[in-house]
Design an enzyme around this catalytic site. Structure first.
Site, PDB file in Angstrom:
ATOM      1  N   HIS A  33       0.856  -1.190   0.000  1.00  0.00           N
ATOM      2  CA  HIS A  33       0.000   0.000   0.000  1.00  0.00           C
ATOM      3  C   HIS A  33       0.895   1.243   0.000  1.00  0.00           C
ATOM      4  CE1 HIS A  33      -3.761  -2.123   0.614  1.00  0.00           C
ATOM      5  NE2 HIS A  33      -3.209  -2.822   1.570  1.00  0.00           N
TER       6      HIS A  33
ATOM      7  N   HIS B  75      -0.705  -6.720  -5.404  1.00  0.00           N
ATOM      8  CA  HIS B  75      -0.783  -7.981  -4.659  1.00  0.00           C
ATOM      9  C   HIS B  75      -0.089  -9.069  -5.469  1.00  0.00           C
ATOM     10  CE1 HIS B  75      -3.088 -11.889  -4.516  1.00  0.00           C
ATOM     11  NE2 HIS B  75      -2.657 -11.816  -3.273  1.00  0.00           N
TER      12      HIS B  75
ATOM     13  N   VAL C  22       2.098 -16.595  -4.551  1.00  0.00           N
ATOM     14  CA  VAL C  22       2.488 -17.848  -5.197  1.00  0.00           C
ATOM     15  C   VAL C  22       2.545 -18.899  -4.096  1.00  0.00           C
ATOM     16  CG1 VAL C  22       3.654 -17.072  -7.287  1.00  0.00           C
ATOM     17  CG2 VAL C  22       4.890 -16.993  -5.121  1.00  0.00           C
TER      18      VAL C  22
ATOM     19  N   HIS D 251     -20.768  -7.913  -4.355  1.00  0.00           N
ATOM     20  CA  HIS D 251     -21.757  -7.075  -3.675  1.00  0.00           C
ATOM     21  C   HIS D 251     -21.717  -5.626  -4.168  1.00  0.00           C
ATOM     22  CE1 HIS D 251     -18.034  -6.563  -1.433  1.00  0.00           C
ATOM     23  NE2 HIS D 251     -18.525  -5.485  -0.858  1.00  0.00           N
TER      24      HIS D 251
ATOM     25  N   GLY E 114      -4.367 -19.873  11.466  1.00  0.00           N
ATOM     26  CA  GLY E 114      -3.111 -19.210  11.138  1.00  0.00           C
ATOM     27  C   GLY E 114      -2.857 -18.024  12.045  1.00  0.00           C
TER      28      GLY E 114
END
Length: 301
Positions: A94, A104, A107, A173, A257
């Site tokens: 960013h 972004h 892999v 959306h 995670g």
């Protein structure tokens, strides 16, 4: 199949990208090594409040567990309940300047294991560009880099993965794409391990040449509060996609995670407004009209 080979490559990719981004920004990354109670761990490299990047997160993970979470078996129900290992590199950058696009890259490799049987493996990944102020030169350059990365692996592959990216990074959306796209692929195993691994390496190693020239062109462009305000508003779309639709975020949370590593992709500053519309004929309106639409950017169309 020796998983040490892709594991070493993913770790080296993270290191090389962090080095390149440090050179662009002039600031150093915080390195945070972590372990996961259920198995495995990773390294999160984060730069915050830099000269170029307001937040840059580059993560390497190598994690394992006893049962694949639902997000990983949605298209492979026959693998439900198997032990698994997942490894890869994921980054989101960013920038501070609104004229530099967010980007972004991901892999990754999965292996699902069952006693007495060969592991079932597959690769996935891609990269995509999210501008706040559109420049055709930047979009064309990025998409041509993606096309060139895939060119050695078969005609038509870029067209397929470009379309897949347009369909995946779409906010249903909102009925709008997240940005100008790039490439996206998943469940890649066709042609054997060596071919698939080579394709993933080609994509990962093409990231810096795809993105760094755009940063160099735009990072010193003057901007004011209007551009900064619009950047924060559009970042809201990024947050919505990552938290509502992104399968990687879902997988990370469902597999217990590390939350800090999963959510370091989110921007540090963001805004929402009710039913906001850009002024007709403005640079902000041009983003919606000319860039947030499917286009064959690699062909300059």
């Amino acid at each position: 199949m020796d998983l040490d080979v892709p594991r070493r490559w993913f770790a080296s990719l993270q290191a090389s990208i962090v080095d390149a981004l440090s050179g662009l920004d002039g600031g150093g990354f915080r390195r945070d090594e972590w372990t996961r109670p259920e198995g495995g761990g990773g390294v999160s490299c984060l730069l915050e409040d830099g000269a170029v990047f307001e937040r840059a997160g580059v993560g390497f993970s190598d994690v394992r567990g006893e049962r694949l979470p639902p997000s990983a078996t949605a298209s492979r129900p026959e693998l439900s309940g198997r032990a698994w290992e997942a490894m890869g590199v994921s980054l989101v950058l960013h920038p501070r300047n609104p004229y530099v696009p967010t980007v972004h890259l991901n892999v990754r490799m999965f292996a699902a294991k069952k006693d007495g049987a060969e592991p079932v493996w597959w690769f996935g990944g891609g990269m995509d560009l999210t501008p706040y102020y559109g420049f055709e030169e930047d979009a064309v350059h990025f998409h041509r880099a993606c096309r060139d990365a895939l060119a050695p692996f078969g005609a038509g592959l870029h067209t397929k993965y470009k379309r897949w990216c347009d369909e995946y990074f779409y906010l249903r959306h909102r009925r709008e794409p997240r940005g100008v796209g790039g490439i996206f692929f998943d469940d890649l195993s066709e042609g054997g391990f060596e071919r698939c691994f080579a394709l993933v390496r080609a994509v990962g190693e093409r990231f810096v040449p795809a993105y760094a020239p755009i940063v160099q062109r735009r990072k010193d462009t003057p901007y004011g509060e209007r551009e900064r305000d619009f950047q924060c508003y559009r970042r809201g779309r990024y947050v919505e996609f990552n938290l509502v639709w992104d399968r990687g975020t879902l997988f990370g949370l469902q597999s217990n995670g590390r939350t800090e590593a999963i959510l370091m992709s989110l921007p540090p500053l963001v805004k929402w407004r009710y039913d906001w519309k850009p002024a007709p004929g403005s640079a902000e309106e041009r983003l919606y009209r000319e860039f947030l639409v499917p286009r064959d950017w690699a062909d300059g169309v």
